[in-house]
Design an enzyme around this catalytic site. Structure first.
Site, PDB file in Angstrom:
ATOM      1  CE  LYS A 164     -19.447 -51.145 -35.829  1.00  0.00           C
ATOM      2  NZ  LYS A 164     -19.189 -49.847 -35.243  1.00  0.00           N
ATOM      3  CD  GLU A 171     -24.386 -46.441 -38.274  1.00  0.00           C
ATOM      4  OE1 GLU A 171     -24.000 -45.504 -37.541  1.00  0.00           O
ATOM      5  OE2 GLU A 171     -24.215 -47.645 -37.982  1.00  0.00           O
TER       6      GLU A 171
END
Length: 293
Positions: A164, A171
């Protein structure tokens, strides 16, 4: 299946609802009594049948450690704790050892989906021993998006949050690229409708993405982002990604540059950071700062 869920904020509250919609029993606890199903963690544990499963969705660091410590004194051997917050993967190893000494299983789950997860589902990256992960499969199936993708048992303890973390680093870089392109388009006189240029990219182009869709949403709400201050916070995972890259001698020039660009927003009202702030608000409900008048 029964599940205890601690932390019922923007993510946790929607996760509770999605799991319940799938037919499972969720007992939720939050410091806000208006959201909570029980008065305290002891009450949550009492409501669950052994072997218990408790999912933690609270801020990383001291808050998570405090909850883990309390659960360690309330749960019994054979129970399992899931940390679904944004903890650093090195903390997972510590928590697994602390709980494991008491016979309590530990699973780390990187969760992505933001405020849209209730309807769209959550991407799940999970770390832990197979026996602990397998017993949680009904909950993972309830949370993940429809279809074959959106869930992975990434590896041993820490692998879920490490995955993650890398996701969030990517991102950062993607948002930065959209923000830089938007600022350049806004700067030149020849382009008279930047919002519609962004909208034109949503179909048929190699850069189409959900982030692009969210950028268009943000521009529909505030065409030139005049209402926003050019300031964007960093959650910490971008920093951890760069630190892990240094530790492993892996070059991450784009992700590193995007992290430093966030720091630039601390120094001035950055136009690029208006777009970053708008995107973070769109996909995660993160707070934005209003422009000063």
């Amino acid at each position: 299946m029964q599940l205890g869920l601690i932390g019922l904020g923007k993510m946790g509250g929607n996760m509770r609802e999605r799991i319940r919609r799938a037919g499972h029993t969720v007992v939720g606890y939050d410091r806000n009594p208006d959201l909570s199903d029980v008065e305290d963690l002891a009450g949550l544990v009492e409501r669950l049948d052994a072997p218990r499963t408790v999912w933690v969705m609270v801020p990383a660091g001291a808050a998570t450690q405090s909850v883990i410590d309390e659960l360690g004194g309330l749960l019994q051997a054979g129970d399992t704790v899931v940390d679904g917050g944004n903890s650093r993967w090195t903390d997972d190893e510590k928590h697994a050892a602390e709980l494991g000494a008491k016979g309590i299983g530990f699973v780390d789950a990187g969760v992505s989906g933001g405020v849209w997860g209730l309807e769209n589902g959550y991407a799940l990256m999970v770390g832990g021993e197979k026996e602990h992960v397998d017993r949680l499969q009904p909950v993972f199936d309830a949370l993940k998006p429809e279809g074959p993708y959106g869930y992975v048992h990434a590896g041993k303890v820490g692998a879920g949050h490490f995955s993650k973390m890398v996701h969030n680093g990517i991102e950062y870089a993607m948002m930065q690229a959209y923000a830089e392109g938007w600022e350049l388009l806004e700067k030149v006189d020849s382009v008279t409708d930047v919002r519609e240029v962004f909208r034109s990219w949503q179909e048929g182009t190699v850069i189409r993405s959900w982030l692009l869709d969210l950028a268009v949403n943000a521009l529909d709400e505030d065409e030139h982002l005049d209402k926003l201050r050019g300031y964007a916070q960093d959650s910490g995972e971008g920093r951890w990604t760069v630190e892990a890259a240094i530790d492993n001698a892996v070059p991450l020039p784009a992700i590193t540059a995007s992290l430093f660009a966030r720091f630039a927003s601390r120094q001035e009202d950055s136009p690029q950071m208006k777009m970053i702030a708008a995107l973070r608000n769109q996909f995660g409900g993160h707070a934005v700062e209003s422009a000063k008048k």
